[in-house]
Design a protein around this motif. Structure first.
Motif, short mmCIF file in Angstrom:
data_model
loop_
_atom_site.label_atom_id
_atom_site.label_comp_id
_atom_site.label_asym_id
_atom_site.label_seq_id
_atom_site.Cartn_x
_atom_site.Cartn_y
_atom_site.Cartn_z
N TRP A 60 8.57 -11.05 14.01
CA TRP A 60 8.40 -11.90 12.82
C TRP A 60 6.98 -11.80 12.29
N PHE A 61 5.99 -11.79 13.18
CA PHE A 61 4.59 -11.70 12.77
C PHE A 61 4.31 -10.35 12.12
N PHE A 62 4.82 -9.27 12.70
CA PHE A 62 4.62 -7.95 12.11
C PHE A 62 5.28 -7.85 10.74
N HIS A 63 6.47 -8.42 10.61
CA HIS A 63 7.16 -8.41 9.32
C HIS A 63 6.39 -9.21 8.28
N LEU A 64 5.81 -10.34 8.69
CA LEU A 64 5.04 -11.17 7.76
C LEU A 64 3.80 -10.42 7.27
N ILE A 65 3.10 -9.74 8.19
CA ILE A 65 1.91 -9.00 7.80
C ILE A 65 2.27 -7.85 6.88
N THR A 66 3.32 -7.11 7.23
CA THR A 66 3.74 -5.97 6.40
C THR A 66 4.14 -6.43 5.01
N LYS A 67 4.88 -7.52 4.92
CA LYS A 67 5.31 -8.03 3.62
C LYS A 67 4.12 -8.46 2.78
N GLN A 68 3.12 -9.08 3.42
CA GLN A 68 1.94 -9.54 2.70
C GLN A 68 1.11 -8.37 2.19
N LEU A 69 1.00 -7.31 2.99
CA LEU A 69 0.19 -6.17 2.59
C LEU A 69 0.89 -5.30 1.56
N MET A 70 2.21 -5.23 1.62
CA MET A 70 2.95 -4.36 0.71
C MET A 70 3.33 -5.03 -0.60
N SER A 71 3.12 -6.33 -0.71
CA SER A 71 3.53 -7.04 -1.93
C SER A 71 2.83 -6.54 -3.18
N PRO A 72 1.51 -6.18 -3.17
CA PRO A 72 0.91 -5.69 -4.41
C PRO A 72 1.18 -4.22 -4.70
N LEU A 73 1.86 -3.51 -3.81
CA LEU A 73 2.08 -2.07 -3.97
C LEU A 73 3.49 -1.80 -4.48
N ASN A 74 3.63 -0.68 -5.17
CA ASN A 74 4.96 -0.26 -5.58
C ASN A 74 5.63 0.53 -4.46
N LYS A 75 6.79 1.11 -4.74
CA LYS A 75 7.56 1.80 -3.70
C LYS A 75 6.83 3.03 -3.17
N LYS A 111 5.12 3.76 1.96
CA LYS A 111 5.01 4.71 3.06
C LYS A 111 3.75 4.48 3.89
N TRP A 112 2.81 3.70 3.36
CA TRP A 112 1.58 3.36 4.08
C TRP A 112 1.75 2.12 4.94
N ALA A 113 2.94 1.56 4.99
CA ALA A 113 3.15 0.28 5.69
C ALA A 113 2.81 0.40 7.17
N THR A 114 3.23 1.49 7.81
CA THR A 114 2.98 1.65 9.25
C THR A 114 1.49 1.74 9.54
N ILE A 115 0.76 2.51 8.72
CA ILE A 115 -0.68 2.68 8.96
C ILE A 115 -1.42 1.36 8.76
N LEU A 116 -1.14 0.68 7.65
CA LEU A 116 -1.88 -0.55 7.34
C LEU A 116 -1.54 -1.67 8.32
N THR A 117 -0.27 -1.80 8.68
CA THR A 117 0.11 -2.85 9.64
C THR A 117 -0.48 -2.57 11.02
N SER A 118 -0.45 -1.32 11.46
CA SER A 118 -1.03 -0.97 12.75
C SER A 118 -2.53 -1.22 12.76
N LEU A 119 -3.21 -0.89 11.66
CA LEU A 119 -4.65 -1.15 11.56
C LEU A 119 -4.94 -2.63 11.59
N MET A 120 -4.12 -3.42 10.93
CA MET A 120 -4.30 -4.87 10.92
C MET A 120 -4.17 -5.45 12.33
N ILE A 121 -3.14 -5.05 13.05
CA ILE A 121 -2.94 -5.55 14.41
C ILE A 121 -4.06 -5.08 15.33
#
Length: 227
Positions: free
Chosen positions: A49-64, A68-78
């Motif tokens: 749930w926490f990973f999904h929340l972070i990914t959703k927050q980071l990807m909200s300003p980006l288009n489709k 594809k950067w979701a894995t990199i940015l979420t991993s860097l955040m964690i």
């Protein structure tokens, strides 16, 4: 005495071998890995749930195209979040207080976002260097200013993370040293400084989480300009 305050920012050594690699990789061992069961336990569910929340927050300003950067940015955040928080424990080392490490994280990722924009939409990426409607006499100066602000972004990312964590750690050590020194001479003042130390520790926990989020959020905003 002043030199001892900065000893906490030097990488520890064991048998002449720097342990910064261990301090960098150890937080990953604390994250529970998912198993093959159909029903997960509470810890794994909370983690997902926490990973999904972070990914959703980071990807909200980006288009489709930026998803594809979701894995990199979420991993860097964690990664940054775990290192910053574990660095607040006693007798630990915080790798993110080293400017060299923060620049090693900021510069390649910033350069990747820049090269992505130059490859996919070069006209739009270069157009950011000159705002629309700029008077002709100001064009050379504005291009120079915008280019400088573009090139200084990775430095700002690394320095911001380093400065905030370093300042917090120094304040905690200074106040804790004052608390221990005043404990036997002026106990009342020592209790007051202990309360200040507790509040500062809570603030530093918040700073550790916020700076990890700000670092990755700025990278996602830089990516938004180039996709």
């Amino acid at each position: 005495m002043n030199l001892s305050f900065f000893d906490q920012f030097t990488s520890p050594y064991l048998l002449g071998i720097p342990l910064i690699l261990v301090a960098t990789l150890f937080p990953a061992l604390l994250i529970p890995s998912p198993n093959n069961r159909w029903i997960t336990n509470r810890l794994t569910t909370l983690q997902l749930w926490f990973f999904h929340l972070i990914t959703k927050q980071l990807m909200s300003p980006l288009n489709k195209n930026g998803h594809k950067w979701a894995t990199i940015l979420t991993s860097l955040m964690i990664f940054l979040l775990m290192i910053n928080l574990l660095g607040l424990l006693p007798y630990t080392f915080t790798p993110t207080t080293q400017l060299s490490m923060n620049m090693a994280l900021a510069f390649p990722l910033w350069l990747a976002t820049l090269l992505t924009g130059l490859r996919n939409q070069p006209s739009i990426s270069l157009g950011h260097l000159l705002p629309e409607g700029t008077p002709t006499p100001l064009i050379p100066a504005l291009i120079l200013i915008e280019t400088t602000s573009l090139l200084i972004r990775p430095l700002a990312l690394g320095v911001r993370l380093t400065a905030n964590l370093t300042a917090g750690h120094l304040l905690i050590q200074l106040i804790s040293t004052a608390t221990a020194a005043l404990l036997h001479t002026v106990p009342v003042v020592s209790i007051l400084t202990m309360v200040v130390l507790l509040l500062l520790t809570i603030l530093e926990v918040a700073v550790a989480m916020i700076q990890a989020y700000v670092f990755v959020l700025l990278l996602s905003l830089y990516l938004q300009e180039n996709i």
